[in-house]
Design a protein around this motif. Structure first.
Motif, short mmCIF file in Angstrom:
data_model
loop_
_atom_site.label_atom_id
_atom_site.label_comp_id
_atom_site.label_asym_id
_atom_site.label_seq_id
_atom_site.Cartn_x
_atom_site.Cartn_y
_atom_site.Cartn_z
N SER A 173 0.84 -1.19 0.00
CA SER A 173 0.00 0.00 0.00
C SER A 173 0.88 1.24 0.00
O SER A 173 2.10 1.17 0.15
CB SER A 173 -0.90 0.01 1.24
OG SER A 173 -0.12 0.26 2.39
N MET A 174 0.25 2.39 -0.13
CA MET A 174 0.98 3.66 -0.14
C MET A 174 1.60 3.97 1.22
O MET A 174 2.52 4.76 1.32
CB MET A 174 0.06 4.79 -0.59
CG MET A 174 -0.39 4.64 -2.03
SD MET A 174 -1.57 5.89 -2.56
CE MET A 174 -0.61 7.38 -2.39
N THR A 175 1.10 3.34 2.29
CA THR A 175 1.65 3.57 3.63
C THR A 175 2.87 2.70 3.90
O THR A 175 3.44 2.78 4.98
CB THR A 175 0.58 3.28 4.70
OG1 THR A 175 0.21 1.90 4.61
CG2 THR A 175 -0.64 4.16 4.52
N GLY A 176 3.26 1.87 2.97
CA GLY A 176 4.41 0.99 3.15
C GLY A 176 4.05 -0.37 3.69
O GLY A 176 4.92 -1.20 3.92
N THR A 177 2.78 -0.63 3.90
CA THR A 177 2.33 -1.96 4.35
C THR A 177 2.49 -2.95 3.20
O THR A 177 2.12 -2.65 2.06
CB THR A 177 0.86 -1.91 4.81
OG1 THR A 177 0.76 -0.96 5.86
CG2 THR A 177 0.39 -3.26 5.28
N ALA A 229 -13.10 -21.67 3.01
CA ALA A 229 -11.75 -21.35 2.55
C ALA A 229 -10.93 -20.80 3.72
O ALA A 229 -11.48 -20.49 4.77
CB ALA A 229 -11.80 -20.33 1.41
N SER A 230 -9.63 -20.68 3.50
CA SER A 230 -8.76 -20.09 4.51
C SER A 230 -7.65 -19.30 3.82
O SER A 230 -7.43 -19.43 2.62
CB SER A 230 -8.18 -21.18 5.41
OG SER A 230 -7.42 -22.09 4.66
N ILE A 231 -6.98 -18.48 4.62
CA ILE A 231 -5.89 -17.65 4.10
C ILE A 231 -4.70 -17.79 5.04
O ILE A 231 -4.87 -17.91 6.25
CB ILE A 231 -6.33 -16.18 3.95
CG1 ILE A 231 -5.29 -15.37 3.18
CG2 ILE A 231 -6.66 -15.55 5.29
CD1 ILE A 231 -5.78 -14.00 2.74
N THR A 232 -3.51 -17.83 4.46
CA THR A 232 -2.27 -17.84 5.23
C THR A 232 -1.37 -16.75 4.67
O THR A 232 -1.58 -16.26 3.57
CB THR A 232 -1.54 -19.20 5.13
OG1 THR A 232 -1.29 -19.48 3.74
CG2 THR A 232 -2.36 -20.32 5.73
N GLY A 233 -0.35 -16.40 5.45
CA GLY A 233 0.60 -15.42 4.97
C GLY A 233 1.02 -14.46 6.05
O GLY A 233 0.94 -14.76 7.25
N GLY A 234 1.45 -13.28 5.62
CA GLY A 234 1.93 -12.29 6.56
C GLY A 234 1.74 -10.87 6.06
O GLY A 234 1.62 -10.62 4.86
N VAL A 235 1.70 -9.95 7.02
CA VAL A 235 1.57 -8.52 6.75
C VAL A 235 2.75 -7.83 7.44
O VAL A 235 3.02 -8.10 8.62
CB VAL A 235 0.24 -7.94 7.30
CG1 VAL A 235 0.15 -6.45 7.03
CG2 VAL A 235 -0.94 -8.67 6.71
N THR A 236 3.43 -6.94 6.75
CA THR A 236 4.52 -6.17 7.35
C THR A 236 4.13 -4.70 7.33
O THR A 236 3.87 -4.13 6.27
CB THR A 236 5.84 -6.37 6.58
OG1 THR A 236 6.14 -7.77 6.56
CG2 THR A 236 6.98 -5.62 7.23
#
Length: 180
Positions: free
Chosen positions: A69-73, A89-96
């Protein structure tokens, strides 16, 4: 002679019943609208991009990707579900997060957070929606995620609703939209 006639009648009756039963069985096996509708649908999107690739029983990788995103996320994710693109359904992963303002007066969100399902999500027409917990250096943050996958010649959309954060105007939840 009478016994022979009776036996012959019963034999003919038994033969007719067996022949009728065989014809009905054959007709039932051939019915189904004239086509084979039991052919499994192949997944539309490429395989897992986030490891480990996990899902429930019968779930397959549907789509995944990275977004910012524009905020650097930044986000890296993988959606798993039924190969038809509908159902659980399901979701996996990560957010920085990169010094993201969640609440005024509270420390900004920074660093990696893991996406953990809090309840089973679902996919409808390939679009994912689910409730998650983002777990990272500043604790856990409840959120909801909506992912609209890429269509030919379009970009996909990843939406993250941070349900306990506030934007600069004091509104909650905060919505982050990222193209992938």
């Amino acid at each position: 002679m009478k016994t022979q006639t009776t036996t012959k009648k019963y034999s003919m009756l038994l033969f007719s019943a067996l022949a009728s039963l065989m014809l009905m069985t054959a007709a039932c096996q051939k019915s189904g609208g004239g086509s084979n509708n039991n052919t499994p649908v192949a997944p539309i999107y490429p395989g897992c991009t986030v490891q480990p690739c996990v899902g429930g029983a019968g779930q397959v990788p549907l789509y995944g990707g990275t977004a910012s995103s524009m905020t650097g996320t930044q986000v890296q994710f993988q959606v798993t579900g039924d190969s038809t693109g509908a159902g659980m359904a399901s979701i996996t992963g990560g957010v920085t997060f990169n010094n993201y303002v969640c609440r005024l007066g509270q420390p900004n969100l920074a660093g990696p957070f893991t996406i953990q399902m809090t309840q089973q999500g679902y996919v409808q027409s390939d679009m994912f929606y689910g409730s998650v917990m983002l777990t990272g250096p500043q604790g856990s943050i409840p959120a909801t995620i909506q992912v609209i996958p890429a269509r030919p010649q379009n970009t996909g959309l990843f939406r993250l609703y941070l349900t306990q954060c506030m934007d600069a105007y004091g509104y909650s939840p905060v919505l982050m939209e990222m193209n992938f």
